[in-house]
Design a protein around this motif. Structure first.
Motif, mmCIF file in Angstrom:
data_model
loop_
_atom_site.group_PDB
_atom_site.id
_atom_site.type_symbol
_atom_site.label_atom_id
_atom_site.label_comp_id
_atom_site.label_asym_id
_atom_site.label_seq_id
_atom_site.Cartn_x
_atom_site.Cartn_y
_atom_site.Cartn_z
ATOM 1 N N PHE A 1 11.574 -2.603 -12.848
ATOM 2 C CA PHE A 1 11.103 -2.839 -11.481
ATOM 3 C C PHE A 1 12.081 -3.739 -10.725
ATOM 4 C CE2 PHE A 1 8.854 -5.828 -8.667
ATOM 5 C CZ PHE A 1 8.327 -4.953 -7.740
ATOM 6 N N TYR A 2 12.465 -4.862 -11.332
ATOM 7 C CA TYR A 2 13.364 -5.794 -10.661
ATOM 8 C C TYR A 2 14.761 -5.212 -10.501
ATOM 9 C CZ TYR A 2 9.663 -9.240 -11.010
ATOM 10 O OH TYR A 2 8.459 -9.902 -10.885
ATOM 11 N N TYR B 1 17.965 -6.623 -8.538
ATOM 12 C CA TYR B 1 18.199 -7.776 -9.414
ATOM 13 C C TYR B 1 19.040 -7.367 -10.623
ATOM 14 C CZ TYR B 1 14.809 -10.718 -6.989
ATOM 15 O OH TYR B 1 14.150 -11.463 -6.047
ATOM 16 N N LEU C 1 7.361 -8.122 -2.844
ATOM 17 C CA LEU C 1 8.716 -8.608 -3.101
ATOM 18 C C LEU C 1 9.568 -8.515 -1.839
ATOM 19 C CD1 LEU C 1 10.447 -9.795 -5.357
ATOM 20 C CD2 LEU C 1 11.137 -7.446 -5.943
ATOM 21 N N ASP C 2 9.457 -7.414 -1.115
ATOM 22 C CA ASP C 2 10.225 -7.263 0.131
ATOM 23 C C ASP C 2 9.851 -8.339 1.146
ATOM 24 O OD1 ASP C 2 11.532 -5.032 -0.896
ATOM 25 O OD2 ASP C 2 10.348 -3.580 0.258
ATOM 26 N N ARG D 1 15.470 -2.055 -10.037
ATOM 27 C CA ARG D 1 15.379 -1.120 -8.895
ATOM 28 C C ARG D 1 15.386 -1.878 -7.570
ATOM 29 N NH1 ARG D 1 11.611 1.581 -12.227
ATOM 30 N NH2 ARG D 1 9.902 0.682 -11.057
ATOM 31 N N ALA D 2 14.933 -3.128 -7.581
ATOM 32 C CA ALA D 2 14.913 -3.956 -6.367
ATOM 33 C C ALA D 2 16.236 -4.703 -6.162
ATOM 34 C CB ALA D 2 13.754 -4.951 -6.421
ATOM 35 N N HIS E 1 11.297 -11.649 0.002
ATOM 36 C CA HIS E 1 12.734 -11.678 0.304
ATOM 37 C C HIS E 1 12.975 -11.960 1.785
ATOM 38 C CE1 HIS E 1 13.741 -8.948 -3.380
ATOM 39 N NE2 HIS E 1 13.619 -10.212 -3.714
ATOM 40 N N GLY F 1 3.428 0.846 -5.013
ATOM 41 C CA GLY F 1 4.281 0.196 -4.024
ATOM 42 C C GLY F 1 3.830 -1.187 -3.590
ATOM 43 N N GLY G 1 3.645 -4.064 -5.395
ATOM 44 C CA GLY G 1 4.593 -5.078 -5.868
ATOM 45 C C GLY G 1 5.866 -5.075 -5.055
ATOM 46 N N ARG G 2 6.363 -3.898 -4.737
ATOM 47 C CA ARG G 2 7.592 -3.803 -3.944
ATOM 48 C C ARG G 2 7.362 -4.355 -2.535
ATOM 49 N NH1 ARG G 2 12.805 -1.714 -4.573
ATOM 50 N NH2 ARG G 2 13.863 -2.554 -2.762
ATOM 51 N N GLY G 3 6.198 -4.081 -1.953
ATOM 52 C CA GLY G 3 5.880 -4.624 -0.635
ATOM 53 C C GLY G 3 5.831 -6.143 -0.646
#
Length: 171
Positions: free
Chosen positions: A140-141, A146, A111-112, A143-144, A115, A105, A107-109
């Protein structure tokens, strides 16, 4: 759990390690081995120190901190390629996590948080480029939020041409 903050000059060695090891892990089998083997943390850190010594441009660098320092890094700013339309577009220039910590998590943190800061700066859309053959990063992108927008760009690594796809999402 990680905390995300602005990158400081004291983070340069750790970020360079994350970036070089990230390239060597993520792009194995995609980018020629000769290119990946030639990458060094020292050379990357030297370029990063040079960049950090210059007046800060419009790009932003954030790090995710683990127990012993940075474990991930994201860099973003204004979109470098023209995208038709009236929207203000930001771009994720780079996002890397220590290879042994992928899937937790981080990378997602990062990216969030990127954003959130993009939106706070008045951007309406985020774009990024990802190697066509980097299926893990593409998932990954996606799922985010993109999606590939049809734009492509070719880069040459040790005489091997690789295609990148541009992805976008609304903020």
């Amino acid at each position: 759990m990680t905390h995300v903050r602005e990158m400081a000059s004291a983070d340069i060695e750790a970020v360079s390690t994350i970036r070089v090891r990230g390239w060597q892990a993520a792009y194995a089998g995609i980018v020629p081995r000769t290119y990946l083997d030639a990458m060094t943390v020292e050379a990357d850190a030297s370029l990063r120190r040079q960049r950090f010594s210059q007046p800060r441009g419009k790009s932003r660098d954030l790090v995710a901190l683990g127990e012993h320092g940075p474990v991930g890094w994201v860099c973003f700013g204004s979109c470098r390629s023209p995208i038709p339309g009236p929207r203000r577009v930001a771009e994720v220039y780079a996002l890397y996590v220590s290879p042994d910590l992928i899937g937790q998590g981080i990378g997602r943190g990062l990216l969030d948080e990127a954003h959130s800061r993009m939106k706070g700066q008045g951007f309406e859309t985020s774009a990024l480029w990802v190697l066509q053959d980097n299926h893990r990063a593409r998932r990954f992108y996606e799922r985010a939020g993109y999606r590939a927008d049809g734009a492509t760009e070719d880069d040459v690594y040790d005489e091997v041409t690789l295609t990148e796809l541009r992805y976008r999402r609304a903020l």
